[in-house]
Structures are given as C-alpha cells and as structure tokens.
Design an enzyme around this catalytic site. Structure first.
Site, PDB file in Angstrom:
ATOM      1  N   GLU A   1     -65.032   4.336 -17.887  1.00  0.00           N
ATOM      2  CA  GLU A   1     -65.912   5.899 -16.944  1.00  0.00           C
ATOM      3  C   GLU A   1     -66.162   7.247 -17.510  1.00  0.00           C
ATOM      4  O   GLU A   1     -66.852   8.276 -17.159  1.00  0.00           O
ATOM      5  CB  GLU A   1     -65.312   6.175 -15.488  1.00  0.00           C
ATOM      6  CG  GLU A   1     -63.788   5.940 -16.018  1.00  0.00           C
ATOM      7  CD  GLU A   1     -63.363   6.081 -14.513  1.00  0.00           C
ATOM      8  OE1 GLU A   1     -63.726   7.054 -13.565  1.00  0.00           O
ATOM      9  OE2 GLU A   1     -61.683   6.733 -14.860  1.00  0.00           O
TER      10      GLU A   1
ATOM     11  N   HIS B   1     -56.567  10.488  -6.704  1.00  0.00           N
ATOM     12  CA  HIS B   1     -57.174  11.403  -5.806  1.00  0.00           C
ATOM     13  C   HIS B   1     -57.249  11.490  -4.946  1.00  0.00           C
ATOM     14  O   HIS B   1     -57.600  12.365  -3.793  1.00  0.00           O
ATOM     15  CB  HIS B   1     -59.001  10.815  -6.006  1.00  0.00           C
ATOM     16  CG  HIS B   1     -60.136  11.066  -7.587  1.00  0.00           C
ATOM     17  ND1 HIS B   1     -59.987  11.641  -7.218  1.00  0.00           N
ATOM     18  CD2 HIS B   1     -60.168  10.628  -8.417  1.00  0.00           C
ATOM     19  CE1 HIS B   1     -61.123  11.642  -9.021  1.00  0.00           C
ATOM     20  NE2 HIS B   1     -61.140  10.722  -8.567  1.00  0.00           N
TER      21      HIS B   1
ATOM     22  N   ASP C   1     -68.250   8.646 -12.457  1.00  0.00           N
ATOM     23  CA  ASP C   1     -67.507   9.164 -13.124  1.00  0.00           C
ATOM     24  C   ASP C   1     -68.970   9.375 -14.770  1.00  0.00           C
ATOM     25  O   ASP C   1     -69.293   9.484 -15.459  1.00  0.00           O
ATOM     26  CB  ASP C   1     -66.439   9.839 -13.880  1.00  0.00           C
ATOM     27  CG  ASP C   1     -65.535   9.988 -13.095  1.00  0.00           C
ATOM     28  OD1 ASP C   1     -65.814  11.210 -13.352  1.00  0.00           O
ATOM     29  OD2 ASP C   1     -64.815   8.807 -12.254  1.00  0.00           O
TER      30      ASP C   1
ATOM     31  N   GLN D   1     -59.452   1.610 -16.773  1.00  0.00           N
ATOM     32  CA  GLN D   1     -60.739   2.053 -16.689  1.00  0.00           C
ATOM     33  C   GLN D   1     -62.087   2.260 -17.586  1.00  0.00           C
ATOM     34  O   GLN D   1     -60.929   3.808 -18.002  1.00  0.00           O
ATOM     35  CB  GLN D   1     -61.393   2.461 -15.140  1.00  0.00           C
ATOM     36  CG  GLN D   1     -60.591   2.572 -13.692  1.00  0.00           C
ATOM     37  CD  GLN D   1     -61.185   3.608 -13.022  1.00  0.00           C
ATOM     38  OE1 GLN D   1     -60.042   4.300 -12.628  1.00  0.00           O
ATOM     39  NE2 GLN D   1     -62.151   3.487 -12.164  1.00  0.00           N
TER      40      GLN D   1
END
Length: 269
Positions: free
Chosen positions: A159, A55, A185, A157
């Site tokens: 999510e 990001h 998320d 992750q």
C-alpha cells in the site's frame, strides 16, 4: 479410551485449499467488533471476514468474541494486525485464526520478518504456547504441530510506492501466501489522497498486480487480493485475475443502509 483429537469437530477447508482448487473468495472487513454483525455477515455467505485490529476500535478480547461467532457460522477469519511486530502476531495467532494480514509491507525483508513471526523455531521466532492457547484447542488438538502451518494463510499488504517497487521480492518470500493491495494508502503515498482515480494510482496498481499475477502460487508465488472501491468494482477486479476480493466493510454497509432507510421515509413525509 478414545483420543482427545477424536472429539474435536471436523474442520472446514483452509483458505489455501480453497484457492488451490480454483475458488475465488469474497470477503468483508469487520471494524465494528460486533459479534452479532460478524455472525450475520458469516451467515450471509462471505467466504472470509477480516477482523481489523489495525483500524477498528477493538482489541484482542473483542476480536475473540467475533472469531467465535464467525466460526460458528462456518466462515473463515483473518485478523489484520496493527503493524509488522512479533508481539501483535503472537497475540493474534494464539486466538486460533485462519489467516493473518500484515499492513504496509514495503520490502522482501519486512515480508520475511512477517512470515518468521508466524513460525516456530527453527523456521521462525514465534513463541511456543500451543499447549494452552486457542490456536491448538488449548492442547486438545494433538495433531496441531503437524498441520498448523498449512492451515494458516499469511497475507501482506502492498500500500505504498515503495511496496510497488519491491513487489517481486515481496512475492518471492517463501511462506507469504497472498498480496493484498491497499489502494487508499497507495494513493496517499503518491501524494494523491484526494484523487484515487488518478492515472498514476491506476498505473501503480497495475504494476503491482502484474508482479503478483506473474507468479505461480503453487511454486513459491502468491495469490492476489484487494478491496473494491468506487473506481474499481469487485467484478472488475475478479475479471482482472484477483483471487480474493473484499467488497466492503461492515460499517460502510450499515451506513449506506441507514442513510437509504432514512431517505425513503423523509421523501414521503
């Protein structure tokens, strides 16, 4: 003549070693790609800093400058790559990082793929350039192949709703060291992006947490990591059994600091 490895600086304990010894680790996301902010954060006492290529606005070159600053301050570096891909994994690992985080891991297969991208053949599919890249001190680290796998911390992750359903198969993947929860998320995948405190989100989080904490990291299981939020503080997460907690991101901390600073002045003038 002395071996070239004897001139290398002593290495700090790996993230795996610290967790095995029972430490709870506290970290920060770095999205600014500022080496100065990275260095200040490391000197401030964080145990690890995640340089966020998924990001953040920076790329590999910018990440390298931050890694050098973090290392110089005695802190560990993790890179979050944009996706589960062999190409991004190679670029990130060649920088000489302490850990790597893969986003949106939803199945045991995707977790297994992620691990394979981190290992050389025959155990994986990572390309061999260790003689010329920073990960092996550009070839000066003659013992690199004997311990590179032990020194690397692999995080996946969870999510999404699908990731939660498959948490046990993700945790069971050999070589996957830690599950990192992604609450925002996960909220979005449940159709609750604007309502992260919804009981459905909390229930999904607890299901995933139970799946990870029910495993034994010493016997093929995984550690649990997560990001503190307004609904779930770092202290609360630690008390529930999280082994690694990220308190915030550099841009969020700076935003709060500047807003508070301006308010203090404006209220008196």
């Amino acid at each position: 003549m002395a071996s070239s490895t004897q001139s290398l600086p002593l290495t700090k304990k790996s993230l795996k070693s610290r967790l095995r010894e029972g430490e709870k680790l506290y970290g920060l996301f770095l999205l600014s790609f500022s080496p100065e902010i990275a260095e200040i954060a490391a000197l401030g006492g964080y145990d690890f800093i995640i340089v966020d290529i998924e990001h953040g606005a920076g790329g590999i070159r910018e990440a390298l400058n931050c890694i050098r600053a973090i290392e110089a301050a005695g802190c560990s570096t993790v890179i979050r790559v944009p996706d589960i891909s062999q190409a991004w994994t190679k670029k990130a690992l060649d920088l000489g990082i302490n850990g790597i985080m893969f986003p949106m891991v939803e199945t045991g297969k995707s977790a297994s793929d992620a691990v394979s991208y981190c290992r050389y053949r025959p155990d994986g599919v990572r390309g061999c350039a260790y003689g010329v890249v920073r990960d092996a001190k550009y070839g000066f680290n003659e013992s690199y192949l004997a311990n590179f796998d032990e020194n690397l911390f692999v995080m996946c992750q969870i999510e999404s709703e699908e990731g939660v359903r498959n948490v046990k198969e993700i945790v069971a993947v050999e070589g996957m060291d830690c599950v990192m929860m992604g609450p925002r998320d996960l909220s979005a995948s449940l159709g609750l992006l604007q309502d992260p405190a919804n009981p459905k989100v909390k229930s999904a989080m607890r299901t995933a947490e139970t799946g990870v904490l029910g495993s034994d990291p010493a016997n093929g299981g995984a550690y649990l990591a997560g990001m503190a939020t307004a609904q779930d503080t770092a202290v609360d997460m630690s008390e529930r059994g999280y082994h690694m907690v990220l308190g915030s991101a550099d841009v969020s901390l700076f935003k709060k600091a500047v807003v508070d600073d301006v308010k203090r002045f404006k209220l008196r003038n």
